[in-house]
Design a protein around this motif. Structure first.
Motif, mmCIF file in Angstrom:
data_model
loop_
_atom_site.group_PDB
_atom_site.id
_atom_site.type_symbol
_atom_site.label_atom_id
_atom_site.label_comp_id
_atom_site.label_asym_id
_atom_site.label_seq_id
_atom_site.Cartn_x
_atom_site.Cartn_y
_atom_site.Cartn_z
ATOM 1 N N HIS A 47 18.883 11.968 24.169
ATOM 2 C CA HIS A 47 17.630 12.567 23.740
ATOM 3 C C HIS A 47 17.239 13.644 24.743
ATOM 4 O O HIS A 47 17.641 13.618 25.892
ATOM 5 N N ASP A 48 16.478 14.597 24.242
ATOM 6 C CA ASP A 48 15.972 15.662 25.099
ATOM 7 C C ASP A 48 14.611 15.248 25.614
ATOM 8 O O ASP A 48 13.777 14.759 24.849
ATOM 9 N N ARG B 214 11.034 16.061 26.567
ATOM 10 C CA ARG B 214 10.064 17.092 26.215
ATOM 11 C C ARG B 214 8.868 16.953 27.140
ATOM 12 O O ARG B 214 8.331 15.865 27.311
#
Length: 140
Positions: free
Chosen positions: A54-55, A57
């Protein structure tokens, strides 16, 4: 010296041993291949990285615009600047339309204008954003 019968017996024993070793080696290879195929997937590594990773953020990674109670997250700084350069009504029409997924009739009711006005505001907003992007791309 060995007798010919003893020599034949030893040759038969070596032959039998060699065949047994070759047969067992072949079986081990087949088992290892079947085990590998059971646990191996043809999916590329990028797919697994994409689905399992996952990125992160952070608030500094995106911009937020508001249209009444609707908050709209924009990840592109250029699009954020283009939307900010629009007049308030044009910006609201785009935000309600794309982020809020509202039909033109609902947008018209919220903004207290006609549906034709909503259409015209959207078209003017598209043209203004197109012009903004053209100016951005022409700058060095």
């Amino acid at each position: 010296m060995m007798s010919p019968s003893e020599e034949k017996r030893i040759i038969a024993m070596v032959d039998s041993f060699t065949k047994t070793v070759a047969r067992n080696f072949s079986r081990n290879l087949k088992r290892a291949k079947a085990n590998a195929e059971k646990h191996y997937s043809d999916e590329p590594v990028d797919y697994f990285l994409e689905t399992l990773s996952h990125d992160d953020r952070y608030p500094s990674d995106y911009f937020v615009l508001y249209a009444d109670e609707l908050s709209c997250v924009v990840y592109s700084e250029t699009l954020y600047k283009a939307l900010r350069s629009l007049p308030d009504k044009q910006r609201k029409v785009l935000l309600f339309d794309f982020w809020g997924a509202l039909p033109d009739g609902e947008i018209a009711k919220r903004m207290e204008v006609t549906t034709r006005t909503v259409y015209n505001l959207r078209q003017r907003a598209f043209q203004a954003i197109r012009t903004f992007y053209e100016q951005e791309s022409s700058e060095p």
